[in-house]
Design an enzyme around this catalytic site. Structure first.
Site, PDB file in Angstrom:
ATOM      1  N   HIS A   1       0.848  -1.200   0.000  1.00 35.10           N
ATOM      2  CA  HIS A   1       0.000   0.000   0.000  1.00 35.10           C
ATOM      3  C   HIS A   1       0.886   1.253   0.000  1.00 35.10           C
ATOM      4  O   HIS A   1       2.039   1.215   0.447  1.00 35.10           O
ATOM      5  CB  HIS A   1      -0.908   0.000   1.226  1.00 35.10           C
ATOM      6  CG  HIS A   1      -1.995  -1.026   1.150  1.00 35.10           C
ATOM      7  ND1 HIS A   1      -3.290  -0.772   1.541  1.00 35.10           N
ATOM      8  CD2 HIS A   1      -1.986  -2.298   0.708  1.00 35.10           C
ATOM      9  CE1 HIS A   1      -4.024  -1.861   1.356  1.00 35.10           C
ATOM     10  NE2 HIS A   1      -3.252  -2.803   0.853  1.00 35.10           N
TER      11      HIS A   1
ATOM     12  N   GLU B   1       0.822   3.921   1.783  1.00 33.21           N
ATOM     13  CA  GLU B   1       1.275   4.369   3.113  1.00 33.21           C
ATOM     14  C   GLU B   1       2.457   3.526   3.577  1.00 33.21           C
ATOM     15  O   GLU B   1       3.423   4.040   4.149  1.00 33.21           O
ATOM     16  CB  GLU B   1       0.142   4.229   4.148  1.00 33.21           C
ATOM     17  CG  GLU B   1      -1.111   5.019   3.841  1.00 33.21           C
ATOM     18  CD  GLU B   1      -2.117   4.251   2.990  1.00 33.21           C
ATOM     19  OE1 GLU B   1      -1.716   3.620   1.992  1.00 33.21           O
ATOM     20  OE2 GLU B   1      -3.310   4.303   3.316  1.00 33.21           O
TER      21      GLU B   1
ATOM     22  N   CYS C   1      -6.578   2.944   4.875  1.00 33.42           N
ATOM     23  CA  CYS C   1      -7.453   1.776   4.998  1.00 33.42           C
ATOM     24  C   CYS C   1      -7.112   1.021   6.286  1.00 33.42           C
ATOM     25  O   CYS C   1      -6.109   1.309   6.938  1.00 33.42           O
ATOM     26  CB  CYS C   1      -7.306   0.864   3.782  1.00 33.42           C
ATOM     27  SG  CYS C   1      -5.804  -0.115   3.796  1.00 33.42           S
TER      28      CYS C   1
ATOM     29  N   CYS D   1      -3.651  -0.464   6.507  1.00 30.44           N
ATOM     30  CA  CYS D   1      -2.595   0.537   6.728  1.00 30.44           C
ATOM     31  C   CYS D   1      -2.635   1.093   8.144  1.00 30.44           C
ATOM     32  O   CYS D   1      -1.585   1.394   8.714  1.00 30.44           O
ATOM     33  CB  CYS D   1      -2.698   1.661   5.705  1.00 30.44           C
ATOM     34  SG  CYS D   1      -2.142   1.104   4.099  1.00 30.44           S
TER      35      CYS D   1
HETATM   36  N1  THU Z   1      -4.504   1.002  -1.372  1.00 26.14           N
HETATM   37  C1  THU Z   1      -3.535   1.799  -0.804  1.00 26.14           C
HETATM   38  O1  THU Z   1      -2.425   1.889  -1.335  1.00 26.14           O
HETATM   39  N2  THU Z   1      -3.819   2.445   0.350  1.00 26.14           N
HETATM   40  C2  THU Z   1      -5.046   2.456   0.942  1.00 26.14           C
HETATM   41  O2  THU Z   1      -5.161   2.951   2.056  1.00 26.14           O
HETATM   42  C3  THU Z   1      -6.177   1.872   0.196  1.00 26.14           C
HETATM   43  C4  THU Z   1      -5.796   0.813  -0.768  1.00 26.14           C
HETATM   44  C5  THU Z   1      -4.175   0.257  -2.598  1.00 26.14           C
HETATM   45  C6  THU Z   1      -3.950  -1.211  -2.388  1.00 26.14           C
HETATM   46  C7  THU Z   1      -4.293  -1.777  -3.735  1.00 26.14           C
HETATM   47  O3  THU Z   1      -3.145  -1.687  -4.553  1.00 26.14           O
HETATM   48  C8  THU Z   1      -5.341  -0.834  -4.297  1.00 26.14           C
HETATM   49  O4  THU Z   1      -5.235   0.358  -3.525  1.00 26.14           O
HETATM   50  C9  THU Z   1      -6.751  -1.368  -4.204  1.00 26.14           C
HETATM   51  O5  THU Z   1      -7.066  -1.712  -2.927  1.00 26.14           O
HETATM   52 ZN    ZN Z   2      -3.921   0.743   2.856  1.00 25.07          ZN
END
Ligand code: THU
Ligand code: ZN
Length: 319
Positions: free
Chosen positions: A120, A122, A147, A150
């Site tokens: 992710h 973050e 999310c 994270c």
């Molecule tokens: N994702 C993030 O990078 N951060 C978040 O807080 C929400 C989700 C990314 C993970 C994945 O690559 C895509 O968004 C779909 O969930």
């Molecule tokens: Zn996340």
């Protein structure tokens, strides 16, 4: 010219028009200036997703921007590094370390691999800060609430309680506002946290003078694995002879842990180096450890850099 109501209205109208055109013109000029300043920084050949405190201060003074505005200003540029071939959902995050430097982070998904191999934005930002020697994160901005995954990852930080989650849409958050009754390191009896300096007492099973192996050992020494004690690190070299490294970062809830493969690939990604530029990669881990990075290391690197030479070197924990 006769002074009529119509004439007065016309004068007013043109005055306001002139005034607003001027404002929007100078605003466009400021935006243009800001944009080219940021592009100058991010397009630099050696840019690796880090904006130094010096440049942060220069921009905030020149354009009159506060901390949260600066963090929001850079977020779209961080998002540009996102690789999301599965979700097509691009995310960029910015975090600020205690040195005042800003760190980019973007999500990474690997096509044809399992979803558990998702980094992710973050996580990428925090790992970037850690890789660059930060020992504390003051702020993070992902455009709103991170999310659940994270939040759990952020809750592992050594200063999780004081971390400010910048919210460009309203009031800023703390982790406790969003992750109530949290599960964390303390539940498993762990007193340190992620980004606290680690000096794992490791040595190679067989001594080596190989630079890359030594760098991977250092990454393993710096890794954070208070739960499994399965310290590990990776170092790799690219076609242009650039060396990258990544350390393992565990999480109390296990799944949000970041493998050394994810860590090193994110570092490559933020330096705009395509993964297929990897020529050779070395994983250092403890042979008999409860957690092994070997199969992830082999399968992911084979996928993204099929011609890279992969080596696994074992170390022992002297403690
Ligand atoms: N994702 C993030 O990078 N951060 C978040 O807080 C929400 C989700 C990314 C993970 C994945 O690559 C895509 O968004 C779909 O969930
Ligand atoms: Zn996340």
């Amino acid at each position: 010219m006769k002074v009529t109501l119509k004439n007065i209205k016309a004068v007013y109208k043109s005055f306001f028009l002139f005034f607003f055109i001027n404002i929007s013109f100078s605003q466009t000029l400021i935006n243009y200036k800001l944009e080219s300043r940021i592009k100058n920084l991010t397009n630099a050949k050696n840019f690796k997703g880090v904006i130094s405190l010096e440049n942060v201060l220069k921009i905030s003074n020149e354009f009159g921007l506060d901390n949260d505005q600066i963090m929001e200003l850079f977020r779209p540029y961080s998002k540009m590094y996102s690789k999301a071939p599965i979700s097509n959902y691009n995310v960029g995050a910015i975090c600020k370390g205690s040195t005042g430097n800003l760190y980019f982070g973007s999500n990474i998904e690997i096509l044809n691999e399992s979803l558990s191999f998702t980094l992710h934005a973050e996580q990428a930002a925090i790992i970037n800060a850690w890789n660059n020697g930060e020992t504390e994160i003051k702020h993070i901005n992902v455009g709103g609430s991170p999310c659940g995954h994270c939040l759990q990852f952020l809750n592992e930080l050594n200063n999780a309680d004081s971390l400010v989650i910048v919210n460009p849409k309203g009031k800023n958050f703390r982790i406790r506002d969003l992750l109530t009754l949290a599960f964390g390191p303390k539940n498993l009896g762990v007193k340190t946290g992620l980004l606290a300096i680690q000096k794992n007492d490791l040595e190679l099973e067989n001594e080596s003078q190989d630079k890359l192996t030594k760098r991977a050992l250092l990454a393993a020494k710096n890794s954070y694995a208070p739960y499994s004690k399965s310290y590990s690190g990776i170092a790799l070299i690219t076609k242009e002879s650039r060396v990258f490294y990544g350390s393992y970062a565990e999480n109390a809830a296990f799944n949000p842990s970041v493998s050394p493969v994810e860590s090193v690939l994110s570092s490559l990604n933020l330096s705009k180096v395509p993964f297929d530029q990897i020529v050779r990669a070395v994983l250092v881990e403890i042979k008999s450890s409860k957690v092994s990075q070997k199969s992830t290391f082999q399968s992911i690197l084979k996928r993204v850099a099929p011609n890279a030479k992969l080596e696994i070197v074992y170390c022992i924990n002297k403690k």
